[in-house]
Structure formats: C-alpha cells, structure tokens
Design an enzyme around this catalytic site. Structure first.
Site, PDB file in Angstrom:
ATOM      1  N   HIS A   1      -4.777  -3.592  -4.274  1.00 20.87           N
ATOM      2  CA  HIS A   1      -4.745  -2.278  -3.618  1.00 20.87           C
ATOM      3  C   HIS A   1      -5.830  -1.450  -4.287  1.00 20.87           C
ATOM      4  O   HIS A   1      -5.698  -1.049  -5.441  1.00 20.87           O
ATOM      5  CB  HIS A   1      -3.367  -1.642  -3.812  1.00 20.87           C
ATOM      6  CG  HIS A   1      -3.274  -0.211  -3.367  1.00 20.87           C
ATOM      7  ND1 HIS A   1      -2.581   0.166  -2.243  1.00 20.87           N
ATOM      8  CD2 HIS A   1      -3.766   0.934  -3.899  1.00 20.87           C
ATOM      9  CE1 HIS A   1      -2.650   1.477  -2.103  1.00 20.87           C
ATOM     10  NE2 HIS A   1      -3.379   1.973  -3.098  1.00 20.87           N
TER      11      HIS A   1
ATOM     12  N   ASP B   1       0.390  -4.368   7.230  1.00 20.01           N
ATOM     13  CA  ASP B   1       0.835  -3.378   6.241  1.00 20.01           C
ATOM     14  C   ASP B   1       2.052  -2.621   6.786  1.00 20.01           C
ATOM     15  O   ASP B   1       2.175  -1.407   6.625  1.00 20.01           O
ATOM     16  CB  ASP B   1      -0.275  -2.409   5.857  1.00 20.01           C
ATOM     17  CG  ASP B   1       0.015  -1.668   4.543  1.00 20.01           C
ATOM     18  OD1 ASP B   1       1.050  -1.968   3.904  1.00 20.01           O
ATOM     19  OD2 ASP B   1      -0.784  -0.789   4.171  1.00 20.01           O
TER      20      ASP B   1
END
Length: 524
Positions: free
Chosen positions: A272, A398
């Site tokens: 991330h 996601d």
C-alpha cells in the site's frame, strides 16, 4: 455431478503481452492464436478491437485469434472434455477428445471461452436425458465463458468487523460478481498476523464460503510497521501473500527486510503505497475540486514517492514487489520505467480508478471517498493507457465494505472505501472493452490469469481439460442499471448506483458447481 456448457466459442489469448519496454513478471510465452469459428456481432466487435489494439501494441497476446465453437463438459469439479457438439458422455467432438488425450487445452488460457453473440436472452438450464450420463446443461449461446475471475485484493472484515461484512456475505457478493476466488487483506481484528487467524479464515471459508478464499497475511505484527510477522508460519497456515494494506510500511529499512524475508518463502509482498508525511490526513485528491469543496487535499506524490521507494528496494534486493491500487500518472510512469529496466515489479488498479475522477466527490459524496483518492481525468486516462500497454498487470476490486454510520457523516470523518465485487466486471467491460482500450481476452487476463500468477494459484486463470472447473459466464448484449439494493454484500457504499453498464454476470461456477446465477445464489 456433471455439468455441460453448450454453444460457446473458444478464444485463445494466453500469449505474451509485450510492454513498451519489453516483457515483465506477468508475461508468458506463446504466440498469437488463429482467428476462426463463428462469431456474432459482439464477438466480431471484440475481434475488431483486438486487431486494432492488439495488432500494433501486443506482440502475440492472441488478439482476436482462436475463436471457434466448442462445448465444455465438467464432471466431479474437473473439465473432462472441450470440443464441438459434446454430449453428457463427452462424445461428439474429435477436437475435444484429442485435446483431452493430449492435455493441450492450456492454450485456451485467460481469454477463456467466448460465446457466439446470439439474439436471445440469458442462459437457460435443463436436464439431459439418460440415466447414467445425465448432466445439467447451461446454454451459453450468446454469452462469453471466461476462466473464473480472481480478485487479488479485497476486504472481508472477518474476523472482528462482521457488522460491515463477513466471509459468508462477502463470498456471496463475490460469486454474484463472477469471482470464483478472492484474496482477502489482513486488516481484521485480530489482525491476520498469526497462524491462528489465518487458519480461522481458511476454516470459515471452507465451511461457509461460496467461492475460494485466499488469505493475505500481515507484513508486520499488528500492522504497526515495527516488527515483521512470522511469514513462514503464515504461509504454512494458508496465506498466499503478505501486505499491510490500509496503511503503508513507513520504514524503508523494515520494508527492505520484509522483501528479503518474504522472498525466502516465495511469498508476494503487496505494498500500500502512501507517504504519510505527504498525505497528512487529507480528505481527497489535491486540486480544483478539493479547493471548491474546501477539503484538505492529498497530492498525487503521496502515492508516487512511495512507489518509487518500493521500486528501488525491489531493484536493490532482487525481490519482487506488487504495488496495490495504482491511481496516478506519475506512479504509472515510475512503474513503466522500472519494468523497462527489468525490475521485478507488478501492479494493480481498481475499476474506480479508470471509471471516476475526483469530481465524483462533488456534493460531498462520501461513497466516492477512497484511499488512494480518486484523481483527475489525466490520471484516469493514464490508468487506461497503462492497462492497454501492459504496465498495469491486474484489475482488483479493493472491495471495502462499511456501515451506513461510517459513511453517512461529514466527508472528513467518513471511512475510506467502496464495495466492488458486484460492479467490477461490468465497469471493466463498459469502460475498457467497449471503448477499445482492451479486448475481452486481455481483460480476462487481467482479472483471472495474472491474479492467479501473482498469488501462485495452481491452474487458476485457465480453462483446460483436467483442470479445475472455475468459470464465469457473462452476457454483454444488453445494458443494465447498477442496483445496490439487490447486492448480496452487507454494505451499500458504492458511487455507481444507477450507472448503466454492460457485461452482466450470468453464471458463476466454482469447482464445477453453479453457485450464482444472474446476481443471486443458486442454493446448490
């Protein structure tokens, strides 16, 4: 159990997807397929797109090639025959029998099976006659049959946040969206940083799940960015990758150690990418829209600076790294240059990053508040081009469910994230295939074969005799409106309500078992 899928057309597109700077970690060998077979209007459109886009930009990705009519016979969860005019005994197609004998149907690859685009309705199921060779039949006339979609990045919120989603409802939503396998992130409570939590996820998914679930373990204990987790134990328990998704590993030194440690266990590291000093608690993309709304902006460099760091660490260590949810032109430029140098970097994006700009936040719409934030039109176009030229390897959802109370608040207080299982394929087909950015075979590669390669899912993303029968059947002929009230997810946080899309999922088949039909569970 026997299942016979009739009236499809095989499309071979498991070739090398050449990039602007040469191949990459997701590239494979194989040459272009030969065009042929019977294709209707929509199949012909995809063939034209393949010629227009694959011919000049993809050396041997299969393009429009390899289209021919074929049926698929499934028995006890495995594909036992592929060929024309099959019956429940597997007889009828010499090509199918020869392919079964030679095991040569690997060539079908991620493109899956494309149905001839016919004139009538959705698939119908019936029973064939015969006591010993009876099979359920799905008539796929006019539909595309793809290798089962695999989501490399989602949040199931289980354990700990079951009021948002749980493994049962999350996998139901995934099945409705055409996914046969999903990889769930570790930001649960407790964090998936231990053997016990990974085994809990694996066990509950086996007992209550509707699709295959692949847990992703934490890079650091408690996601605190200070101490590495026991990655060997996580892998033995069933983890397929490691990530601290939801937050970055802020320490470059620790991230370098994580890459080297994970490499010992052949575990992908999913990063991330967010520089916290630059994002600085911002609310949305920094630019004109944030100024108009009076919200704190997040510069695009908050992502790209961290992407550059991960690329350099990967290059230095020789360890692979996968960049999650890429959203900006600058990040894409960094990754493209790294791939040209041979750095072992792969990346993904999500449908919202090629479907929406930061203007979706106008009116303080918290359903469009995500991390990384929605960006500008130039960034959206850069994402589409990176998908087209192969810089971006994977499309992931996601999927990030939240309760109404976490979204129906002031924009700055609202949780980041949107749900994606039940809109992903339609958004991708509508915004990428119908616009000519990708062919359908290329889209299947990014939503099936490449995720399987990243997560090392044996046989995933392929339709092959002897292989596991994970299949997704889609109907692209008619438009439909996104209706969140019909979703199977517990949550409703989507900015796509009312959007008109094409590419409705008609059937999802997991291990030879139909689990969803037209957005609803089959109950089989």
């Amino acid at each position: 159990m026997k299942l016979l899928i009739k009236n499809g057309s095989l499309v071979c597109a498991d070739g090398d997807e050449s990039r602007a700077g040469g191949g990459g970690p997701m590239a494979s060998g194989g040459g272009p397929g030969a065009a042929g077979g019977n294709a209707g209007d929509s199949a012909g459109r995809d063939a034209g797109q393949a010629a227009a886009h694959g011919g000049s930009g993809y050396a041997g990705d299969g393009g429009a090639g390899g289209i021919r009519k074929a049926d698929i016979l499934i028995e006890d969860g495995r594909i036992v025959a592929i060929g024309p005019n099959l019956d429940a005994a597997g007889e009828g197609g010499r090509a199918g029998r020869q392919a079964g004998a030679a095991g040569a149907m690997d060539a079908i690859g991620a493109a899956g099976i494309a149905g001839a685009m016919g004139a009538t309705g959705a698939a119908s199921a019936a029973r064939t006659a015969g006591a010993s060779d009876a099979a359920d039949v799905i008539d796929a006339e006019g539909m595309f049959v793809l290798p089962g979609l695999i989501d490399a990045h989602c949040h199931l919120r289980d354990p700990g946040f079951e009021y948002k989603e749980d493994i049962e409802t999350g996998t139901a939503a995934a099945a409705a969206g055409g996914f046969t396998g999903i990889a769930c992130m570790p930001n649960t409570s407790p964090v998936a940083d231990s053997e016990q939590t990974i085994r809990y996820i694996v066990g509950k998914a086996a007992a209550r799940g509707h699709v295959s679930v692949y847990p992703i373990g934490a890079i650091t204990k408690g996601l605190n960015g200070q101490e590495l987790s026991e990655m060997g134990e996580l892998k033995l328990a069933g983890a397929v990758a490691v990530s601290d998704d939801g937050r970055p590993v802020a320490s470059a030194s620790l991230m370098q150690k994580a890459l080297m440690y994970a490499k010992m266990f052949d575990l992908p590291v999913i990063s991330h990418c967010e520089c916290l000093e630059l994002s600085d608690g911002g609310d949305m993309n920094e630019g004109y829209v944030s100024m108009v709304l009076g919200l704190r902006g997040i510069p695009s460099t908050a992502e790209s600076v961290q992407v550059a760091r991960e690329v350099l660490l990967s290059e230095y260590t020789g360890a692979p790294v996968h960049i999650a949810h890429v959203s900006t032109a600058q990040s894409i430029s960094v990754i493209r240059d790294a791939k040209r140098r041979g750095v072992r970097v792969t990346c993904e994006t999500c449908p919202h990053y090629f479907s929406l700009t930061d203007e979706a936040c106008l009116g303080y719409d918290t359903s469009a508040k995500v991390s990384p934030p929605l960006a500008t039109r130039a960034d959206v176009e850069a994402v589409r081009e990176a998908l087209r030229d192969g810089t971006i390897d994977i499309i992931a959802t996601d999927h990030a469910p939240h309760s109404v109370d976490e979204k129906r608040v002031e924009f700055s207080r609202a949780a980041n994230g949107l749900i994606g299982f039940e809109t992903a394929f339609g958004l991708a087909y509508t915004n990428l295939v119908m616009t000519g950015a990708l062919t359908l075979p290329q889209l299947a590669r990014k939503m099936s074969l490449n995720p399987a390669r990243l997560l090392k899912i044996d046989g995933g993303g392929r339709v092959a005799v002897g292989g596991r029968a994970d299949l997704t059947i889609v109907d692209t002929r008619t438009a439909y409106a996104v209706a969140p009230e019909r979703f199977l997810s517990k949550s409703r946080n989507t900015p796509f309500a009312g959007f008109e899309l094409r590419g409705a999922v008609a059937h999802t088949i997991v291990g030879g078992r139909p689990v969803a039909r037209h957005g609803e569970l089959t109950g089989l």
